[in-house]
Design a protein around this motif. Sequence first.
Motif, mmCIF file in Angstrom:
data_model
loop_
_atom_site.group_PDB
_atom_site.id
_atom_site.type_symbol
_atom_site.label_atom_id
_atom_site.label_comp_id
_atom_site.label_asym_id
_atom_site.label_seq_id
_atom_site.Cartn_x
_atom_site.Cartn_y
_atom_site.Cartn_z
ATOM 1 N N VAL A 194 0.470 -4.413 29.772
ATOM 2 C CA VAL A 194 0.927 -5.676 29.187
ATOM 3 C C VAL A 194 2.427 -5.663 28.904
ATOM 4 C CG1 VAL A 194 0.760 -7.131 27.121
ATOM 5 C CG2 VAL A 194 -1.310 -6.279 28.218
ATOM 6 N N THR A 195 2.901 -4.593 28.267
ATOM 7 C CA THR A 195 4.303 -4.560 27.843
ATOM 8 C C THR A 195 5.281 -4.455 29.010
ATOM 9 O OG1 THR A 195 4.135 -2.171 27.480
ATOM 10 C CG2 THR A 195 3.774 -3.607 25.573
ATOM 11 N N GLU A 196 4.757 -4.247 30.203
ATOM 12 C CA GLU A 196 5.616 -4.152 31.380
ATOM 13 C C GLU A 196 5.682 -5.455 32.169
ATOM 14 O OE1 GLU A 196 3.699 -0.926 33.358
ATOM 15 O OE2 GLU A 196 4.322 0.533 31.855
ATOM 16 N N THR A 197 5.030 -6.502 31.662
ATOM 17 C CA THR A 197 4.981 -7.764 32.395
ATOM 18 C C THR A 197 6.169 -8.659 32.042
ATOM 19 O OG1 THR A 197 3.668 -8.912 30.721
ATOM 20 C CG2 THR A 197 2.449 -7.702 32.449
ATOM 21 N N GLU A 198 6.468 -9.553 32.959
ATOM 22 C CA GLU A 198 7.531 -10.527 32.722
ATOM 23 C C GLU A 198 7.140 -11.489 31.598
ATOM 24 O OE1 GLU A 198 9.745 -14.037 35.205
ATOM 25 O OE2 GLU A 198 9.229 -12.205 36.285
ATOM 26 N N GLN A 200 -6.373 2.394 26.386
ATOM 27 C CA GLN A 200 -5.066 1.968 26.911
ATOM 28 C C GLN A 200 -4.612 0.661 26.261
ATOM 29 O OE1 GLN A 200 -3.050 3.760 28.858
ATOM 30 N NE2 GLN A 200 -1.523 2.165 28.558
ATOM 31 N N ILE A 201 -5.548 -0.226 26.026
ATOM 32 C CA ILE A 201 -5.226 -1.494 25.364
ATOM 33 C C ILE A 201 -4.736 -1.229 23.949
ATOM 34 C CG2 ILE A 201 -6.262 -3.611 24.446
ATOM 35 C CD1 ILE A 201 -8.023 -3.513 27.074
ATOM 36 N N ILE A 202 -5.379 -0.306 23.243
ATOM 37 C CA ILE A 202 -4.939 0.053 21.887
ATOM 38 C C ILE A 202 -3.512 0.609 21.924
ATOM 39 C CG2 ILE A 202 -5.374 1.567 19.903
ATOM 40 C CD1 ILE A 202 -7.372 -0.801 20.288
ATOM 41 N N LYS A 203 -3.210 1.427 22.913
ATOM 42 C CA LYS A 203 -1.848 1.954 23.058
ATOM 43 C C LYS A 203 -0.859 0.821 23.302
ATOM 44 C CE LYS A 203 -3.243 6.471 24.773
ATOM 45 N NZ LYS A 203 -3.318 7.369 25.921
ATOM 46 N N GLU A 204 -1.279 -0.167 24.088
ATOM 47 C CA GLU A 204 -0.411 -1.326 24.350
ATOM 48 C C GLU A 204 -0.157 -2.111 23.069
ATOM 49 O OE1 GLU A 204 1.056 -2.704 27.412
ATOM 50 O OE2 GLU A 204 0.820 -0.577 27.832
ATOM 51 N N VAL A 205 -1.194 -2.277 22.255
ATOM 52 C CA VAL A 205 -1.024 -2.983 20.979
ATOM 53 C C VAL A 205 -0.045 -2.219 20.091
ATOM 54 C CG1 VAL A 205 -2.191 -3.757 18.872
ATOM 55 C CG2 VAL A 205 -3.262 -4.134 21.107
ATOM 56 N N ASP A 206 -0.148 -0.895 20.074
ATOM 57 C CA ASP A 206 0.816 -0.081 19.316
ATOM 58 C C ASP A 206 2.236 -0.314 19.815
ATOM 59 O OD1 ASP A 206 -1.127 1.018 17.680
ATOM 60 O OD2 ASP A 206 -1.299 2.881 18.839
ATOM 61 N N ALA A 207 2.403 -0.393 21.134
ATOM 62 C CA ALA A 207 3.729 -0.637 21.712
ATOM 63 C C ALA A 207 4.235 -2.029 21.331
ATOM 64 C CB ALA A 207 3.684 -0.474 23.230
ATOM 65 N N VAL A 208 3.335 -2.990 21.315
ATOM 66 C CA VAL A 208 3.713 -4.351 20.904
ATOM 67 C C VAL A 208 4.192 -4.333 19.456
ATOM 68 C CG1 VAL A 208 2.806 -6.660 20.390
ATOM 69 C CG2 VAL A 208 2.233 -5.547 22.567
#
Length: 123
Positions: free
Chosen positions: A2-6, A65-73
């Motif tokens: 997610v965090t790598e998307t435009e 992986q989604i949880i990691k993305e939420v952490d990055a967000v």
Amino acid sequence: MVTETEAYSSLINYLSDNLALFSQSSANTTVDTPTVMAIFEDQLAVQIIQVCGQNPQLRAADRNQIIKEVDAVMFDLEEVLGAVGQRPVTSEQLTFIHELTGLMKNIFDITINDIVSKYSQAG
């Protein structure tokens, strides 16, 4: 992911463009009023729980992986908001946060749908 998307980059830019909204404080806040970051965290959690619940076939590794993305967000939000994230939230900020987290949910929805569709293609 997610965090790598435009789309995600656009949302972070949208937040940055509206940062002035978060520099405002309200006389209507109390000691019990949650902070801006607390509201972001709560809203993102609700949105992600909802999207994961809508996709019970999602594998544990992908959920992690989604949880990691939420952490990055959350990290990105803290970086953009800085000290204003610790201020009590105003009603205008709350409206903006609801809008932004809803848009983030849409990005997660798209990503999760892509993951789930790969399951179908694989077998």
